[in-house]
Design a protein around this motif. Sequence first.
Motif, PDB file in Angstrom:
ATOM      1  N   LEU A 244       6.661  30.412   6.413  1.00 56.42           N
ATOM      2  CA  LEU A 244       6.808  29.282   5.512  1.00 56.42           C
ATOM      3  C   LEU A 244       5.488  28.566   5.322  1.00 56.42           C
ATOM      4  CD1 LEU A 244      10.101  27.881   7.048  1.00 56.42           C
ATOM      5  CD2 LEU A 244       9.880  28.572   4.654  1.00 56.42           C
ATOM      6  N   LEU A 245       5.237  28.111   4.104  1.00 60.42           N
ATOM      7  CA  LEU A 245       4.102  27.247   3.801  1.00 60.42           C
ATOM      8  C   LEU A 245       4.652  26.010   3.096  1.00 60.42           C
ATOM      9  CD1 LEU A 245       1.449  29.799   2.483  1.00 60.42           C
ATOM     10  CD2 LEU A 245       1.264  28.431   4.564  1.00 60.42           C
ATOM     11  N   TYR A 246       4.566  24.869   3.762  1.00 57.80           N
ATOM     12  CA  TYR A 246       5.098  23.624   3.213  1.00 57.80           C
ATOM     13  C   TYR A 246       3.975  22.705   2.744  1.00 57.80           C
ATOM     14  CZ  TYR A 246      10.023  24.039   4.459  1.00 57.80           C
ATOM     15  OH  TYR A 246      11.334  24.415   4.514  1.00 57.80           O
ATOM     16  N   PHE A 247       4.059  22.272   1.506  1.00 57.56           N
ATOM     17  CA  PHE A 247       3.204  21.185   1.050  1.00 57.56           C
ATOM     18  C   PHE A 247       3.850  19.881   1.503  1.00 57.56           C
ATOM     19  CE2 PHE A 247       1.579  24.519  -1.578  1.00 57.56           C
ATOM     20  CZ  PHE A 247       0.280  24.145  -1.920  1.00 57.56           C
ATOM     21  N   THR A 248       3.101  19.054   2.228  1.00 58.72           N
ATOM     22  CA  THR A 248       3.653  17.794   2.712  1.00 58.72           C
ATOM     23  C   THR A 248       3.866  16.847   1.543  1.00 58.72           C
ATOM     24  OG1 THR A 248       1.451  16.889   3.157  1.00 58.72           O
ATOM     25  CG2 THR A 248       2.552  18.057   4.959  1.00 58.72           C
ATOM     26  N   SER A 249       4.586  15.727   1.820  1.00 59.30           N
ATOM     27  CA  SER A 249       4.977  14.827   0.740  1.00 59.30           C
ATOM     28  C   SER A 249       3.845  13.960   0.226  1.00 59.30           C
ATOM     29  CB  SER A 249       6.144  13.943   1.195  1.00 59.30           C
ATOM     30  OG  SER A 249       5.822  13.278   2.398  1.00 59.30           O
ATOM     31  N   GLY A 250       2.718  13.903   0.946  1.00 60.07           N
ATOM     32  CA  GLY A 250       1.560  13.186   0.414  1.00 60.07           C
ATOM     33  C   GLY A 250       1.732  11.687   0.347  1.00 60.07           C
ATOM     34  N   THR A 251       2.188  11.050   1.460  1.00 57.38           N
ATOM     35  CA  THR A 251       2.378   9.608   1.450  1.00 57.38           C
ATOM     36  C   THR A 251       1.052   8.854   1.446  1.00 57.38           C
ATOM     37  OG1 THR A 251       2.546   9.625   3.863  1.00 57.38           O
ATOM     38  CG2 THR A 251       4.599   9.707   2.623  1.00 57.38           C
ATOM     39  N   THR A 252       0.007   9.461   1.984  1.00 60.33           N
ATOM     40  CA  THR A 252      -1.273   8.758   2.063  1.00 60.33           C
ATOM     41  C   THR A 252      -2.425   9.539   1.449  1.00 60.33           C
ATOM     42  OG1 THR A 252      -1.717   9.690   4.267  1.00 60.33           O
ATOM     43  CG2 THR A 252      -0.582   7.558   4.187  1.00 60.33           C
ATOM     44  N   ILE A 578       8.629   6.047   1.449  1.00 57.65           N
ATOM     45  CA  ILE A 578       7.920   4.924   0.848  1.00 57.65           C
ATOM     46  C   ILE A 578       6.413   5.165   0.895  1.00 57.65           C
ATOM     47  CG2 ILE A 578       7.437   2.445   1.032  1.00 57.65           C
ATOM     48  CD1 ILE A 578      10.223   2.175   2.347  1.00 57.65           C
ATOM     49  N   ARG A 579       5.752   5.002  -0.243  1.00 58.17           N
ATOM     50  CA  ARG A 579       4.292   5.138  -0.313  1.00 58.17           C
ATOM     51  C   ARG A 579       3.654   3.765  -0.079  1.00 58.17           C
ATOM     52  NH1 ARG A 579       1.245   9.154  -1.989  1.00 58.17           N
ATOM     53  NH2 ARG A 579      -0.151   7.737  -3.085  1.00 58.17           N
ATOM     54  N   ARG A 580       3.492   3.417   1.195  1.00 53.04           N
ATOM     55  CA  ARG A 580       2.914   2.124   1.535  1.00 53.04           C
ATOM     56  C   ARG A 580       1.460   2.015   1.091  1.00 53.04           C
ATOM     57  NH1 ARG A 580       6.681   3.267   5.198  1.00 53.04           N
ATOM     58  NH2 ARG A 580       8.174   1.629   5.764  1.00 53.04           N
ATOM     59  N   GLU A 582       0.301   2.788  -1.769  1.00 50.66           N
ATOM     60  CA  GLU A 582       0.319   2.192  -3.100  1.00 50.66           C
ATOM     61  C   GLU A 582       0.547   0.692  -3.024  1.00 50.66           C
ATOM     62  OE1 GLU A 582       2.712   3.898  -6.156  1.00 50.66           O
ATOM     63  OE2 GLU A 582       2.194   5.967  -5.616  1.00 50.66           O
ATOM     64  N   LEU A 583       1.422   0.277  -2.105  1.00 56.31           N
ATOM     65  CA  LEU A 583       1.687  -1.152  -1.956  1.00 56.31           C
ATOM     66  C   LEU A 583       0.473  -1.876  -1.382  1.00 56.31           C
ATOM     67  CD1 LEU A 583       5.352  -1.035  -0.607  1.00 56.31           C
ATOM     68  CD2 LEU A 583       4.586  -1.538  -2.940  1.00 56.31           C
ATOM     69  N   ARG A 584      -0.243  -1.228  -0.454  1.00 54.42           N
ATOM     70  CA  ARG A 584      -1.458  -1.854   0.085  1.00 54.42           C
ATOM     71  C   ARG A 584      -2.503  -2.031  -1.012  1.00 54.42           C
ATOM     72  NH1 ARG A 584      -0.647   1.769   4.526  1.00 54.42           N
ATOM     73  NH2 ARG A 584      -2.387   3.071   3.841  1.00 54.42           N
ATOM     74  N   GLU A 585      -2.666  -0.999  -1.827  1.00 54.67           N
ATOM     75  CA  GLU A 585      -3.638  -1.082  -2.913  1.00 54.67           C
ATOM     76  C   GLU A 585      -3.237  -2.140  -3.932  1.00 54.67           C
ATOM     77  OE1 GLU A 585      -3.586   2.923  -4.286  1.00 54.67           O
ATOM     78  OE2 GLU A 585      -4.974   3.654  -2.735  1.00 54.67           O
ATOM     79  N   ARG A 586      -1.964  -2.199  -4.235  1.00 50.27           N
ATOM     80  CA  ARG A 586      -1.459  -3.209  -5.180  1.00 50.27           C
ATOM     81  C   ARG A 586      -1.681  -4.616  -4.640  1.00 50.27           C
ATOM     82  NH1 ARG A 586       4.808  -3.157  -7.333  1.00 50.27           N
ATOM     83  NH2 ARG A 586       4.983  -5.350  -7.944  1.00 50.27           N
ATOM     84  N   THR A 587      -1.428  -4.800  -3.349  1.00 48.34           N
ATOM     85  CA  THR A 587      -1.600  -6.108  -2.729  1.00 48.34           C
ATOM     86  C   THR A 587      -3.063  -6.518  -2.713  1.00 48.34           C
ATOM     87  OG1 THR A 587       0.322  -5.674  -1.331  1.00 48.34           O
ATOM     88  CG2 THR A 587      -1.140  -7.447  -0.644  1.00 48.34           C
ATOM     89  N   ALA A 588      -3.936  -5.561  -2.428  1.00 49.99           N
ATOM     90  CA  ALA A 588      -5.363  -5.857  -2.386  1.00 49.99           C
ATOM     91  C   ALA A 588      -5.886  -6.290  -3.755  1.00 49.99           C
ATOM     92  CB  ALA A 588      -6.131  -4.643  -1.893  1.00 49.99           C
ATOM     93  N   ARG A 589      -5.300  -5.722  -4.824  1.00 40.06           N
ATOM     94  CA  ARG A 589      -5.731  -6.082  -6.187  1.00 40.06           C
ATOM     95  C   ARG A 589      -5.244  -7.466  -6.579  1.00 40.06           C
ATOM     96  NH1 ARG A 589      -3.997  -0.719  -7.333  1.00 40.06           N
ATOM     97  NH2 ARG A 589      -2.096  -1.571  -8.286  1.00 40.06           N
TER      98      ARG A 589
END
Length: 601
Positions: A244-252, A578-580, A582-589
């Motif tokens: 098996l070769l799994y692409f991870t979900s890419g949260t970060t 949850i893609r935290r 994205e929320l960190r980047e949004r908060t920083a902006r």
Amino acid sequence: MTSSKPRNAGDAAGAPGSAAEFRAARDFLLAHREDWQAAYEGFAWPRPAEFNWALDWFDAVAEGNGRTALWIAEEDGSGVRLSFDDLRRRSNRVANWLRGQGVRAGDRILVMLGNQAELWETALAAMKLRAVVIPATPLLGTADLADRVERGRVSHVLVRAEDRGKFADVPGSYTRIAVGDRTGEEPGEGERGGEYGGEREGEREGEYGGEREGGGTWISYAGANHADDTFTPDGPTRADDPLLLYFTSGTTARPKLVEHTHVSYPVGHLTTMYWIGLRPGDVHLNISSPGWAKHAWSSLFAPWNAEATVFVHNYTRFDPARLMAEMDRAGVTSFCAPPTVWRMLIQADLGGLRTPPREAVAAGEPLNPEVIETVRRAWGVTIRDGFGQTETTVQIANPPGQPLKVGSMGRPSPGFSVVLLDPGTGEPAAEGEIALDLSASPVGVMTGYAGDPERTAEVMAGGYYRTGDIGSRDADGYITYVGRGDDVFKSSDYKVSPFELESALLEHEAVAEAAVVPAPDPLRLSVPKAYVVLAEGWEPGPGTAKALFAHSRAVLAPYKRIRRLEFAELPKTVSGKIRRIELRERTARGGGDEYREEDHR
């Protein structure tokens, strides 16, 4: 009687004793399913030099076995039930047919199917051929697929007919195989077990031949119906052959490509079977989308390791009442769902389930204590948390029959030596990065990240597999999740765990979901900011914000209090995490309709 030949001990499919060794390890865990201490101290991983789970285990169990292996219930009331022997014979046909399409040992097949029988048939067939499967969710778009085809060095794609168009702009010389739409074609109540057999409207053999939709000529999967159902392997399967070769979900970051072998997942998921508490004859429901590792965990390897039935309820929109009705109808005995589903379930009337499952577990993200308590009151069943990753099987868990500490992930799974490494010194500590001691050679760990030796060396440094997650261990050996290493932050020089704050927020009836990230603050460096999804019946506004700030002050220490709050949908990966970032980047902006605690006392 048809069969897969050669098979079992001493033949080309597996090494002498490989199946017997696997069964002995499996039976040991079943015998100690409620005695963690004995299981942990006495378990030894099977370590066959050659092993093919589909041939040496599944087919050996399946031959002549009329018990239901796979039960799919569709939203429209139709469905299909296939016995173990049905799937053995059907997967033989698919393997022979794929071989005729040019699929060879070591070839990489991108499989993008929904919860349909062809998904399980193809998984078994690919194992028998020693092909390498790259699972993909049908939610992926063209850009994601192009990345997977290129980085995965894909030779063949096998997808639903309706998804052919996504490949029009995906370059490559790969074989294209389409599985036709069977909507409404399977029998309903009183579903038969047995072959699909014959031809079906919309997928006659060669129907797609000559068509250029999707950037090339497509072959119809229906041709597999006419293949021979006796399969002969073309060589032995080495334990370290890739499976098996799994692409991870890419949260970060960009998704990683995780490689597993014919042993690391099939054999490794003995621990998943143990954690869930599966027994032979169980009916197991796992809420998980195909294409992600959890689907292989709990909708393939763990239940069939236990000789249990895999039950699936397909739906387009989540309906808790309908789900519970299907669970009652199927007699579901064990149930696994991600925290998102559990949080939606507790918004409904849990009393709608007349016969609760014997076992209930959660995985994917930590489960909040409030959810556990709500289900316990309604069903008399305690949801047992567990921890693992795409890169591993279940590392830490609460197995059946053990004392539970609400909020804790439990203790190390049999076969795993778990160490917490201090992020500063790298030495073992009471709190630190969750890591696996590789000197114990745990079977259920990936071989590495395909095509990325530097990243592999980084996570395997110093003789440990490093998860990137932070945990704390108490005096009894129970490990509690703190957070991702890059999610934990400091406020006024205190370390803050987003998960702890999110759990506190979920105790309030207004909160359906929450995610906490740091917000810049000139005095404290950063302060906790919560993004909140409200429960039904609550409206965003200053009144709700005031109530949540008051709740935060009542249940959290001063340095942990929520200081900023915004009502918003949470960005998630296609697998539902949850893609935290994205929320960190949004908060920083900055920006957004933000409420501040000092204005709402």
